[in-house]
Write a protein that holds these residues in place. Structure first.
Motif, PDB file in Angstrom:
ATOM      1  N   GLY A 172      -3.666 -57.110 -53.686  1.00 16.76           N
ATOM      2  CA  GLY A 172      -2.720 -58.138 -53.230  1.00 16.76           C
ATOM      3  C   GLY A 172      -1.747 -57.614 -52.188  1.00 16.76           C
ATOM      4  O   GLY A 172      -1.177 -58.378 -51.407  1.00 16.76           O
ATOM      5  N   LEU A 173      -1.549 -56.286 -52.188  1.00 15.74           N
ATOM      6  CA  LEU A 173      -0.571 -55.703 -51.257  1.00 15.74           C
ATOM      7  C   LEU A 173      -1.179 -55.358 -49.899  1.00 15.74           C
ATOM      8  O   LEU A 173      -0.457 -54.952 -48.978  1.00 15.74           O
ATOM      9  CB  LEU A 173       0.028 -54.414 -51.860  1.00 15.74           C
ATOM     10  CG  LEU A 173       1.287 -54.562 -52.715  1.00 15.74           C
ATOM     11  CD1 LEU A 173       1.109 -55.542 -53.847  1.00 15.74           C
ATOM     12  CD2 LEU A 173       1.718 -53.208 -53.269  1.00 15.74           C
ATOM     13  N   ILE A 174      -2.495 -55.527 -49.749  1.00 15.17           N
ATOM     14  CA  ILE A 174      -3.133 -55.122 -48.487  1.00 15.17           C
ATOM     15  C   ILE A 174      -2.530 -55.853 -47.267  1.00 15.17           C
ATOM     16  O   ILE A 174      -2.270 -55.209 -46.257  1.00 15.17           O
ATOM     17  CB  ILE A 174      -4.676 -55.263 -48.558  1.00 15.17           C
ATOM     18  CG1 ILE A 174      -5.224 -54.203 -49.527  1.00 15.17           C
ATOM     19  CG2 ILE A 174      -5.318 -55.126 -47.191  1.00 15.17           C
ATOM     20  CD1 ILE A 174      -6.740 -54.223 -49.704  1.00 15.17           C
ATOM     21  N   PRO A 175      -2.243 -57.170 -47.365  1.00 14.57           N
ATOM     22  CA  PRO A 175      -1.628 -57.812 -46.196  1.00 14.57           C
ATOM     23  C   PRO A 175      -0.283 -57.174 -45.803  1.00 14.57           C
ATOM     24  O   PRO A 175       0.085 -57.182 -44.632  1.00 14.57           O
ATOM     25  CB  PRO A 175      -1.449 -59.267 -46.636  1.00 14.57           C
ATOM     26  CG  PRO A 175      -2.540 -59.458 -47.637  1.00 14.57           C
ATOM     27  CD  PRO A 175      -2.627 -58.152 -48.380  1.00 14.57           C
ATOM     28  N   LEU A 176       0.433 -56.591 -46.762  1.00 13.20           N
ATOM     29  CA  LEU A 176       1.684 -55.907 -46.405  1.00 13.20           C
ATOM     30  C   LEU A 176       1.363 -54.625 -45.656  1.00 13.20           C
ATOM     31  O   LEU A 176       2.131 -54.184 -44.792  1.00 13.20           O
ATOM     32  CB  LEU A 176       2.503 -55.567 -47.658  1.00 13.20           C
ATOM     33  CG  LEU A 176       2.932 -56.748 -48.519  1.00 13.20           C
ATOM     34  CD1 LEU A 176       3.744 -56.267 -49.713  1.00 13.20           C
ATOM     35  CD2 LEU A 176       3.766 -57.723 -47.691  1.00 13.20           C
ATOM     36  N   ASP A 177       0.229 -54.034 -45.965  1.00 16.24           N
ATOM     37  CA  ASP A 177      -0.203 -52.827 -45.265  1.00 16.24           C
ATOM     38  C   ASP A 177      -0.559 -53.151 -43.809  1.00 16.24           C
ATOM     39  O   ASP A 177      -0.320 -52.349 -42.919  1.00 16.24           O
ATOM     40  CB  ASP A 177      -1.406 -52.217 -45.999  1.00 16.24           C
ATOM     41  CG  ASP A 177      -1.761 -50.829 -45.486  1.00 16.24           C
ATOM     42  OD1 ASP A 177      -0.833 -50.016 -45.321  1.00 16.24           O
ATOM     43  OD2 ASP A 177      -2.954 -50.574 -45.233  1.00 16.24           O
ATOM     44  N   TYR A 178      -1.110 -54.374 -43.554  1.00  9.81           N
ATOM     45  CA  TYR A 178      -1.426 -54.771 -42.163  1.00  9.81           C
ATOM     46  C   TYR A 178      -0.174 -54.685 -41.303  1.00  9.81           C
ATOM     47  O   TYR A 178      -0.236 -54.383 -40.134  1.00  9.81           O
ATOM     48  CB  TYR A 178      -1.804 -56.255 -42.027  1.00  9.81           C
ATOM     49  CG  TYR A 178      -2.964 -56.825 -42.748  1.00  9.81           C
ATOM     50  CD1 TYR A 178      -4.030 -56.052 -43.180  1.00  9.81           C
ATOM     51  CD2 TYR A 178      -3.020 -58.205 -42.966  1.00  9.81           C
ATOM     52  CE1 TYR A 178      -5.097 -56.652 -43.826  1.00  9.81           C
ATOM     53  CE2 TYR A 178      -4.085 -58.799 -43.605  1.00  9.81           C
ATOM     54  CZ  TYR A 178      -5.118 -58.026 -44.037  1.00  9.81           C
ATOM     55  OH  TYR A 178      -6.166 -58.631 -44.664  1.00  9.81           O
ATOM     56  N   ILE A 179       0.951 -55.122 -41.900  1.00 12.24           N
ATOM     57  CA  ILE A 179       2.182 -55.241 -41.107  1.00 12.24           C
ATOM     58  C   ILE A 179       3.169 -54.155 -41.509  1.00 12.24           C
ATOM     59  O   ILE A 179       4.357 -54.289 -41.285  1.00 12.24           O
ATOM     60  CB  ILE A 179       2.832 -56.639 -41.281  1.00 12.24           C
ATOM     61  CG1 ILE A 179       2.981 -56.995 -42.774  1.00 12.24           C
ATOM     62  CG2 ILE A 179       2.087 -57.712 -40.545  1.00 12.24           C
ATOM     63  CD1 ILE A 179       3.959 -58.124 -43.024  1.00 12.24           C
ATOM     64  N   GLY A 180       2.645 -53.080 -42.116  1.00 10.45           N
ATOM     65  CA  GLY A 180       3.488 -52.028 -42.682  1.00 10.45           C
ATOM     66  C   GLY A 180       4.678 -51.639 -41.831  1.00 10.45           C
ATOM     67  O   GLY A 180       5.816 -51.636 -42.290  1.00 10.45           O
ATOM     68  N   GLU A 181       4.409 -51.303 -40.547  1.00  9.05           N
ATOM     69  CA  GLU A 181       5.496 -50.855 -39.665  1.00  9.05           C
ATOM     70  C   GLU A 181       6.573 -51.936 -39.558  1.00  9.05           C
ATOM     71  O   GLU A 181       7.750 -51.658 -39.723  1.00  9.05           O
ATOM     72  CB  GLU A 181       4.945 -50.570 -38.260  1.00  9.05           C
ATOM     73  CG  GLU A 181       4.212 -49.245 -38.152  1.00  9.05           C
ATOM     74  CD  GLU A 181       5.150 -48.045 -38.203  1.00  9.05           C
ATOM     75  OE1 GLU A 181       6.360 -48.219 -37.974  1.00  9.05           O
ATOM     76  OE2 GLU A 181       4.655 -46.941 -38.493  1.00  9.05           O
ATOM     77  N   ALA A 182       6.129 -53.156 -39.296  1.00  3.91           N
ATOM     78  CA  ALA A 182       7.098 -54.247 -39.103  1.00  3.91           C
ATOM     79  C   ALA A 182       7.733 -54.662 -40.429  1.00  3.91           C
ATOM     80  O   ALA A 182       8.885 -55.073 -40.481  1.00  3.91           O
ATOM     81  CB  ALA A 182       6.392 -55.437 -38.474  1.00  3.91           C
ATOM     82  N   PHE A 183       7.001 -54.503 -41.512  1.00  2.00           N
ATOM     83  CA  PHE A 183       7.483 -54.947 -42.816  1.00  2.00           C
ATOM     84  C   PHE A 183       8.557 -54.011 -43.368  1.00  2.00           C
ATOM     85  O   PHE A 183       9.637 -54.423 -43.765  1.00  2.00           O
ATOM     86  CB  PHE A 183       6.273 -55.058 -43.758  1.00  2.00           C
ATOM     87  CG  PHE A 183       6.589 -55.126 -45.221  1.00  2.00           C
ATOM     88  CD1 PHE A 183       7.335 -56.171 -45.725  1.00  2.00           C
ATOM     89  CD2 PHE A 183       6.123 -54.153 -46.088  1.00  2.00           C
ATOM     90  CE1 PHE A 183       7.616 -56.233 -47.080  1.00  2.00           C
ATOM     91  CE2 PHE A 183       6.399 -54.204 -47.428  1.00  2.00           C
ATOM     92  CZ  PHE A 183       7.159 -55.243 -47.931  1.00  2.00           C
ATOM     93  N   CYS A 184       8.256 -52.717 -43.395  1.00  3.99           N
ATOM     94  CA  CYS A 184       9.235 -51.822 -44.022  1.00  3.99           C
ATOM     95  C   CYS A 184       9.517 -50.572 -43.182  1.00  3.99           C
ATOM     96  O   CYS A 184      10.329 -49.749 -43.574  1.00  3.99           O
ATOM     97  CB  CYS A 184       8.764 -51.431 -45.424  1.00  3.99           C
ATOM     98  SG  CYS A 184       7.308 -50.385 -45.435  1.00  3.99           S
ATOM     99  N   GLY A 185       8.845 -50.419 -42.033  1.00  8.01           N
ATOM    100  CA  GLY A 185       9.116 -49.255 -41.187  1.00  8.01           C
ATOM    101  C   GLY A 185       8.113 -48.139 -41.361  1.00  8.01           C
ATOM    102  O   GLY A 185       8.244 -47.076 -40.753  1.00  8.01           O
ATOM    103  N   MET A 186       7.097 -48.342 -42.177  1.00  3.25           N
ATOM    104  CA  MET A 186       6.028 -47.333 -42.257  1.00  3.25           C
ATOM    105  C   MET A 186       4.713 -48.018 -42.636  1.00  3.25           C
ATOM    106  O   MET A 186       4.720 -49.080 -43.254  1.00  3.25           O
ATOM    107  CB  MET A 186       6.354 -46.241 -43.290  1.00  3.25           C
ATOM    108  CG  MET A 186       6.367 -46.720 -44.735  1.00  3.25           C
ATOM    109  SD  MET A 186       6.656 -45.383 -45.925  1.00  3.25           S
ATOM    110  CE  MET A 186       4.975 -44.903 -46.324  1.00  3.25           C
ATOM    111  N   LYS A 187       3.614 -47.400 -42.196  1.00  5.62           N
ATOM    112  CA  LYS A 187       2.313 -47.894 -42.639  1.00  5.62           C
ATOM    113  C   LYS A 187       2.178 -47.409 -44.075  1.00  5.62           C
ATOM    114  O   LYS A 187       2.405 -46.234 -44.359  1.00  5.62           O
ATOM    115  CB  LYS A 187       1.256 -47.285 -41.710  1.00  5.62           C
ATOM    116  CG  LYS A 187      -0.151 -47.564 -42.040  1.00  5.62           C
ATOM    117  CD  LYS A 187      -0.828 -48.335 -40.892  1.00  5.62           C
ATOM    118  CE  LYS A 187      -2.261 -48.701 -41.245  1.00  5.62           C
ATOM    119  NZ  LYS A 187      -2.389 -49.489 -42.471  1.00  5.62           N
ATOM    120  N   LEU A 188       1.869 -48.292 -44.998  1.00  4.18           N
ATOM    121  CA  LEU A 188       1.874 -47.867 -46.406  1.00  4.18           C
ATOM    122  C   LEU A 188       0.850 -46.774 -46.672  1.00  4.18           C
ATOM    123  O   LEU A 188       1.162 -45.714 -47.214  1.00  4.18           O
ATOM    124  CB  LEU A 188       1.597 -49.059 -47.323  1.00  4.18           C
ATOM    125  CG  LEU A 188       2.712 -50.085 -47.507  1.00  4.18           C
ATOM    126  CD1 LEU A 188       2.282 -51.160 -48.481  1.00  4.18           C
ATOM    127  CD2 LEU A 188       4.002 -49.436 -47.997  1.00  4.18           C
TER     128      LEU A 188
END
Ligand SMILES: N[C@@H](CCC(=O)N[C@@H](CS)C(=O)NCC(=O)O)C(=O)O
Length: 241
Positions: A172-188
């Motif tokens: 379920g968290l993979i889409p957050l990994d797509y936008i990792g940099e923009a989402f939290c500042g790092m690629k997960l």
């Protein structure tokens, strides 16, 4: 002759929610069809059905099975596993009680440590706060990398040869990994901090379940940018008042 019981399944959610995606993955893997009910404006105007079905947390996802509501994504995935047993494919959770406990332990870790610190990094208001949250996110990824090695025992998934409970929870968290940099500042997950999990993401993506359920990268990025602009506009309006 007894008639076949018709199961009625409804899922209340939003397409962007990692928690809802978990449930969609679980339903897909069990081959269950359901009515997907999308909340129009989750943060400003929750539907009556959501308020009635999840009066405690008022959050999505909610699975409504023959009129009864089940809340909390991890519990819903476990419920689906238990309610739709052997005739719906392999169980998500391992049969061995110790391994089941471990799967539940790491699933809680994914939400309580990994996701929580990534969200803190994304919402941090000072550089210091962000740096600290990113440090904790990296540490959680490293810990989960070791957990993957331990749970998968050299096989492709947390669940071994096929997708299991932890694969669904992390999937379920993979889409957050797509936008990792923009989402939290790092690629997960990347090849330097977590080569096994990075390879797991690629493998998971190649599954039919992931192709059918995970939203497209461009759509996720566009939605993220839209929300960011809306937050910036709201903040600017608040300071000019
Ligand atoms: N622990 C919950 C978290 C669910 C959650 O945070 N859902 C968000 C959407 S991603 C929500 O409904 N937010 C609306 C709100 O909190 O008012 C789960 O695993 O289901």
């Amino acid at each position: 002759m007894a008639g076949e019981r018709v199961e009625e399944l409804k899922l209340l959610g939003t397409w962007t929610s990692p928690f809802v995606i978990r449930v969609k993955l679980a339903l897909w893997l069990k081959g269950l069809s359901y009515e997907n009910i999308e909340e129009d404006d989750l943060y400003h105007n929750k539907s009556e059905l959501l308020l009635k079905s999840n009066p405690v947390h008022k959050q999505v996802p909610v699975l409504i099975h023959n009129g009864k509501s089940v809340c909390e994504s991890q519990l819903i995935v476990q419920y689906i596993d238990e309610a739709f047993g052997a005739d719906h494919g392999p169980a998500f959770l391992p049969a061995d009680p110790y391994e089941r406990a471990m799967a539940r332990f790491w699933a809680a870790y994914i939400d309580d440590k990994l996701l929580a610190s990534a969200l803190r990094a994304g919402r941090a208001t000072t550089e210091e706060e962000k740096a600290e949250a990113l440090k904790q996110t990296s540490a959680a990824v490293e810990t989960l990398e070791a957990a993957f090695e331990q749970c998968s025992k050299g096989k492709p998934f947390f669940g071994g040869d096929s997708v299991g409970y932890l694969d669904i929870v992390l999937g379920g968290l993979i889409p957050l990994d797509y936008i990792g940099e923009a989402f939290c500042g790092m690629k997960l997950f990347d090849h330097t901090n977590s080569p096994l999990l990075e390879a797991w993401v690629q493998r998971f993506h190649a599954l039919d379940a992931a192709k059918d359920v995970l939203p497209e990268v461009d759509r996720v990025v566009a939605e993220h940018n839209k929300r960011k602009q809306a937050r910036a506009a709201a903040a600017a309006a608040a300071t000019s008042n």
